[in-house]
Scaffold this active site. Sequence first.
Site, short mmCIF file in Angstrom:
data_model
loop_
_atom_site.label_atom_id
_atom_site.label_comp_id
_atom_site.label_asym_id
_atom_site.label_seq_id
_atom_site.Cartn_x
_atom_site.Cartn_y
_atom_site.Cartn_z
N ASP A 1 0.06 7.65 -9.58
CA ASP A 1 -1.01 7.42 -10.81
C ASP A 1 -1.74 6.13 -10.31
O ASP A 1 -1.77 5.10 -11.01
CB ASP A 1 -0.04 7.25 -12.00
CG ASP A 1 -0.99 6.94 -13.18
OD1 ASP A 1 -2.18 7.43 -13.23
OD2 ASP A 1 -0.44 6.15 -14.13
N ASP B 1 0.85 -1.18 -0.05
CA ASP B 1 -0.12 0.11 -0.03
C ASP B 1 0.82 1.22 0.15
O ASP B 1 1.64 1.56 0.90
CB ASP B 1 -0.87 0.02 1.31
CG ASP B 1 -1.85 1.17 1.23
OD1 ASP B 1 -1.71 2.18 0.92
OD2 ASP B 1 -2.98 0.90 1.75
#
Length: 266
Positions: A141, A123
Amino acid sequence: MPPPTEPSRPPTPPPSPPLVHTRGDRRTLEFMPGDVQSEMRLSRPQALVLAYCRAIMCFALFVPRPRAIVMVGLGGGSLAKFCYRHFPQARITVIELRADVIALREQFCVPPDDERFTVVHADAVDWLAGARACADVLVVDGFDTAGLPPALGTARFYGDCRGALRDGGVLVANIFSYDPRYAGMLARLRLMFNDRVCWFERMAGNNHILFAVKAPARLDAARPLPRALRMQRWVARRRGLGSIALNRLLARAVVAWLQHPFKRFK
């Protein structure tokens, strides 16, 4: 002045498996049918097909020779492949949350891990919280089926992004212009980067590519400003070249320059 309001982080349902479609020379990665996240030409796997990818590569105007590039979101690996090929001096780390996306790397010709390229299953919020001064360029992104996850647009996240950058480094954030949270994310980004934020007007349509520069803690008035700060000031004046068409041509020119075998930005 109180900081901009943080978005909530509601629980998200398990995502649907990513979809890979091959039609002739075109291979796409989609999270929902018709929602193209990444596109590759089988005949030229390292080429940048989508306009937003070319726009992101304008970070080379700010940091021409990065030593370390960190990317949030692998997708089909278009940006990772391009940087791996055209920035041979850079160490590239890609943070990807989804194991099922990483599992598709061979289908999209993403190179295997080696001494200067690594895909990390993690993460990005947690990974960047522990990263300090490790990147010259940081590209955010990381989209899912609902768009940009709220956690990738908080003041805390942008603060961690700033902490992960070296002085003179640049954060590149891809945000949809129609995202209802856009104004709040832009405000938080400006707050965390002391308003050193700019963009090239409509360079990639609804993909709004923001460039935020980390200035040194102290600027010496007797010395020229670092290149990234000079570029940020220049772009901010007219949002690029002052014309959508010229901005898009600029993105193509930057990509063409980076692909030239004998030239690099000085």
